[in-house]
Design an enzyme around this catalytic site. Structure first.
Site, PDB file in Angstrom:
ATOM      1  N   GLN A 126       8.119 -15.992  -0.894  1.00 39.58           N
ATOM      2  CA  GLN A 126       6.889 -16.151  -1.662  1.00 39.58           C
ATOM      3  C   GLN A 126       6.581 -14.853  -2.403  1.00 39.58           C
ATOM      4  O   GLN A 126       6.745 -13.759  -1.849  1.00 39.58           O
ATOM      5  CB  GLN A 126       5.742 -16.496  -0.705  1.00 39.58           C
ATOM      6  CG  GLN A 126       4.457 -16.887  -1.361  1.00 39.58           C
ATOM      7  CD  GLN A 126       3.431 -17.349  -0.319  1.00 39.58           C
ATOM      8  OE1 GLN A 126       3.504 -16.980   0.853  1.00 39.58           O
ATOM      9  NE2 GLN A 126       2.497 -18.150  -0.737  1.00 39.58           N
ATOM     10  N   HIS A 130      -4.616  -4.932   6.454  1.00 37.57           N
ATOM     11  CA  HIS A 130      -4.266  -6.293   6.853  1.00 37.57           C
ATOM     12  C   HIS A 130      -2.937  -6.347   7.599  1.00 37.57           C
ATOM     13  O   HIS A 130      -2.059  -5.535   7.352  1.00 37.57           O
ATOM     14  CB  HIS A 130      -4.161  -7.195   5.627  1.00 37.57           C
ATOM     15  CG  HIS A 130      -5.406  -7.248   4.819  1.00 37.57           C
ATOM     16  ND1 HIS A 130      -5.400  -7.442   3.466  1.00 37.57           N
ATOM     17  CD2 HIS A 130      -6.707  -7.130   5.169  1.00 37.57           C
ATOM     18  CE1 HIS A 130      -6.647  -7.441   3.011  1.00 37.57           C
ATOM     19  NE2 HIS A 130      -7.455  -7.246   4.029  1.00 37.57           N
ATOM     20  N   LYS A 138       7.318  -7.444   3.845  1.00 36.82           N
ATOM     21  CA  LYS A 138       7.026  -7.573   2.420  1.00 36.82           C
ATOM     22  C   LYS A 138       7.604  -6.421   1.630  1.00 36.82           C
ATOM     23  O   LYS A 138       7.799  -5.326   2.151  1.00 36.82           O
ATOM     24  CB  LYS A 138       5.527  -7.677   2.179  1.00 36.82           C
ATOM     25  CG  LYS A 138       4.724  -6.483   2.661  1.00 36.82           C
ATOM     26  CD  LYS A 138       3.229  -6.668   2.477  1.00 36.82           C
ATOM     27  CE  LYS A 138       2.659  -7.354   3.673  1.00 36.82           C
ATOM     28  NZ  LYS A 138       1.227  -7.421   3.731  1.00 36.82           N
ATOM     29  N   TYR A 145       3.550  -8.624  -4.352  1.00 33.35           N
ATOM     30  CA  TYR A 145       4.052  -8.681  -2.980  1.00 33.35           C
ATOM     31  C   TYR A 145       5.121  -9.762  -2.915  1.00 33.35           C
ATOM     32  O   TYR A 145       4.876 -10.900  -3.299  1.00 33.35           O
ATOM     33  CB  TYR A 145       2.959  -9.105  -1.995  1.00 33.35           C
ATOM     34  CG  TYR A 145       1.649  -8.381  -2.114  1.00 33.35           C
ATOM     35  CD1 TYR A 145       1.341  -7.338  -1.253  1.00 33.35           C
ATOM     36  CD2 TYR A 145       0.704  -8.754  -3.054  1.00 33.35           C
ATOM     37  CE1 TYR A 145       0.130  -6.680  -1.342  1.00 33.35           C
ATOM     38  CE2 TYR A 145      -0.507  -8.108  -3.149  1.00 33.35           C
ATOM     39  CZ  TYR A 145      -0.795  -7.070  -2.290  1.00 33.35           C
ATOM     40  OH  TYR A 145      -1.988  -6.423  -2.385  1.00 33.35           O
ATOM     41  N   ASP A 168     -13.039  -7.669   4.933  1.00 33.81           N
ATOM     42  CA  ASP A 168     -12.632  -6.299   5.229  1.00 33.81           C
ATOM     43  C   ASP A 168     -13.813  -5.449   5.691  1.00 33.81           C
ATOM     44  O   ASP A 168     -13.669  -4.592   6.561  1.00 33.81           O
ATOM     45  CB  ASP A 168     -11.959  -5.664   4.017  1.00 33.81           C
ATOM     46  CG  ASP A 168     -10.583  -6.269   3.747  1.00 33.81           C
ATOM     47  OD1 ASP A 168     -10.052  -6.989   4.605  1.00 33.81           O
ATOM     48  OD2 ASP A 168     -10.041  -6.006   2.657  1.00 33.81           O
TER      49      ASP A 168
END
Length: 188
Positions: free
Chosen positions: A47, A62, A71, A131, A167
């Site tokens: 992805q 995160h 990633k 990403y 956050d």
């Protein structure tokens, strides 16, 4: 394209070699052979995502519980301070923080293995961050640690202008770390 180790075991910094001329530039941002030589499975990535943020915005810190995700992170436009935290309980660098300048001049690409927290702060008027991840996103696996946690002491270079509600409400590194055990170690 060169590959450089970081201070932690697992993360890698890919350094493309842009070709510049009067028209602008051309650069390769991903090369399956280079990834394979660096020990990555280039076909594991499933992805691609992109975010756009304005100056001072922080996205992070995160991570994913469960199987997690690895990633490749790069900046298509602008500049960010990209930050990773080793959240692998049995790692020699557990809890360590490392920061990288990612921008549209150097074209560096950061490989973030499973088991790391990740975030960034936008340093330019806007920045587009791309990403490439190796697992479909599952919101049930999302975790976050507060971007201003004093135990992490992330060196954000600008005043934080905006964060998401999620956050802003994120917990501490201490609370997050208490939920981890050596059995939670993610593979590099």
């Amino acid at each position: 394209m060169e590959v450089h180790a970081t201070t932690m075991t697992g993360p890698l910094l890919f350094t493309p070699s842009p070709h510049r001329d009067a028209r602008g530039f051309f650069t390769r941002t991903f090369d399956a052979d280079v990834a394979r030589t660096a020990g990555l499975d280039p076909f594991a990535f499933v992805q691609d995502n992109q975010s756009r943020s304005s100056r001072g915005v922080v996205r992070g810190m995160h991570g994913r519980i469960g199987a997690g995700e690895a990633k490749l992170v790069r900046v298509a436009h602008g500049a960010v301070l990209d930050v990773i935290v080793d959240a692998r309980p049995d790692s020699a660098t557990y809890g360590d923080v490392e920061a990288f300048l990612l921008d549209d001049e150097s074209f560096h690409v950061l490989y973030v293995p499973r088991g790391f927290l990740h975030g960034h702060q936008t340093l330019t008027d806007t920045a587009d961050v791309c990403y490439r991840i190796d697992a479909e996103h599952d919101p049930a696996e999302d975790v976050a640690v507060h971007h201003l946690d004093p135990d992490l002491a992330v060196p954000w270079p600008l005043p934080v202008s905006l964060v998401s509600d999620r956050d802003a409400a994120a917990g501490s590194w201490t609370a997050f770390a208490a939920t981890l055990t050596a059995s939670d170690r993610r593979p590099d």
